[in-house]
Design an enzyme around this catalytic site. Structure first.
Site, PDB file in Angstrom:
ATOM      1  N   HIS A 242      12.743  45.027  15.551  1.00  0.00           N
ATOM      2  CA  HIS A 242      11.631  44.106  15.246  1.00  0.00           C
ATOM      3  C   HIS A 242      10.233  44.642  15.606  1.00  0.00           C
ATOM      4  O   HIS A 242       9.380  44.840  14.745  1.00  0.00           O
ATOM      5  CB  HIS A 242      11.829  42.792  16.004  1.00  0.00           C
ATOM      6  CG  HIS A 242      13.153  42.142  15.831  1.00  0.00           C
ATOM      7  ND1 HIS A 242      13.491  41.449  14.694  1.00  0.00           N
ATOM      8  CD2 HIS A 242      14.234  42.069  16.652  1.00  0.00           C
ATOM      9  CE1 HIS A 242      14.724  40.962  14.823  1.00  0.00           C
ATOM     10  NE2 HIS A 242      15.192  41.329  15.996  1.00  0.00           N
TER      11      HIS A 242
HETATM   12  C1  BDR Z   1      11.875  39.095  18.928  1.00  0.00           C
HETATM   13  O1  BDR Z   1      12.524  38.488  20.040  1.00  0.00           O
HETATM   14  C2  BDR Z   1      12.858  39.458  20.986  1.00  0.00           C
HETATM   15  O2  BDR Z   1      14.186  39.331  21.340  1.00  0.00           O
HETATM   16  C3  BDR Z   1      12.523  40.794  20.401  1.00  0.00           C
HETATM   17  O3  BDR Z   1      11.972  41.652  21.399  1.00  0.00           O
HETATM   18  C4  BDR Z   1      11.503  40.491  19.330  1.00  0.00           C
HETATM   19  O4  BDR Z   1      10.193  40.492  19.852  1.00  0.00           O
HETATM   20  C5  BDR Z   1      12.797  39.004  17.722  1.00  0.00           C
HETATM   21  O5  BDR Z   1      13.099  37.680  17.438  1.00  0.00           O
END
Ligand code: BDR
Ligand code: CA
Length: 312
Positions: A242
């Protein structure tokens, strides 16, 4: 000239890769500071993890600040089920020795935005938006001084990952997110709709392994640990990476596609709390407040990562 950025983060393996990508790109990005926030794991771990990553990158001089340890007016929800107990499970790295700055992250954000010429500092939130909203609440004068916000958060067609309706970063502190989306600052969002198209694969992780460096090995360990959860959940071969999309967008915006639309954050309904209601089809007359990124050239993204991480 390099763009001044503040990275607000809750590391997290994908946050860690985002930090490495930024720290590997000093010609384009000047990391003024890293501000930690509670999210994937509690603040004591996120500020520690941010320093671990700086040390792996050999960038001990980047100041790291600890910020808010809980959302504006909710109890913290964490994600150890994804990231492991430390938030950075998967690579065995020593405790950091570089110091944590004494100043609170929110004060650092406020002071930096007041000090630097207006319109020259970009905020890059990779976690819940608590630090950013708190800074905006305490010092409304800084809002118009922000150059832009490029954040990871939200989801629409891809629906939620922490609830059926909401993405984790927005769900953890929806009131903070609502405030940031309503701030009027130029905002670009990397929702799950795009990050779920940036899947790891054996070949993509092997490209990091081939680096044969401490950084490459750390990335392999982190990603192999962290992709398992999403592979099981979604039945995909590889997991979404992400947060590095925020930094990749600043480096190579041409590999992304999106639309300027209106995005509102749900803060009232328990069922859809934290949902980012995105007017993708323009069915309301609500004003556009975000560039919602929906697609990317995933090959280009992973090529950029491998090329930049090789520099560390
Ligand atoms: C987001 O949530 C976190 O778990 C990850 O680092 C990312 O920023 C994805 O939903
Ligand atoms: Ca994150």
């Amino acid at each position: 000239m390099a763009k001044n950025i503040i990275i607000d983060t809750d590391p997290g393996q994908d946050d860690a890769v985002a930090l490495l990508l930024a720290l590997a790109s000093p010609q384009e990005l000047n990391v003024l500071g890293i501000t930690a926030v509670a999210g994937n794991v509690p603040l004591a771990l996120t500020q520690r993890n941010a320093r671990v990553v700086c040390e792996v990158a050999g960038k001990r001089d980047v100041p790291v600040f600890a910020g808010c340890d809980a959302p504006l007016n909710r109890r913290l929800v964490t994600a150890e089920h994804v990231h492991g107990k430390t938030g950075l499970d998967g690579a065995d790295l020593p405790d950091p020795t570089m110091p944590l700055q004494d100043q609170h992250a929110v004060d650092f954000i406020i002071e930096t935005l007041r000090r630097e010429p207006s319109g020259t500092v970009t905020l890059c939130p990779l976690g819940p938006l608590t630090n950013i909203a708190t800074a905006f609440q305490r010092a409304p004068d800084i809002v118009e001084r922000v150059q832009e916000i490029v954040l990871m958060g939200g989801a629409y067609f891809e629906v939620g990952n922490i609830t059926p309706a909401a993405e984790f970063n927005i769900y953890v502190d929806p009131e903070a997110a609502r405030e940031v989306f309503a701030s009027g600052v130029t905002l670009t969002m990397m929702p799950l709709d795009v990050t779920h198209k940036a899947l790891t694969s054996k070949a993509r992780i092997d490209a990091f392994r081939t680096l044969a460096t401490e950084v490459g090995d750390a990335c392999v360990g982190w990603l192999e640990f962290y992709e398992r959860f999403d592979e099981d959940k979604y039945g995909t071969d590889g997991g979404p990476l992400h947060d590095p999309n925020v930094i990749a967008y600043l480096l190579q915006p041409d590999i992304y596609e999106g639309r300027h639309i209106n995005v509102e954050v749900e803060t009232g309904s328990e069922l859809t709390m934290g949902m980012t209601v995105a007017d993708w089809w323009g069915v309301t007359d609500r004003e556009a407040n975000a560039l919602f990124i929906g697609d990317l050239n995933a090959e280009g993204f992973y090529a950029l990562l491998a090329e930049r991480l090789a520099r560390l």
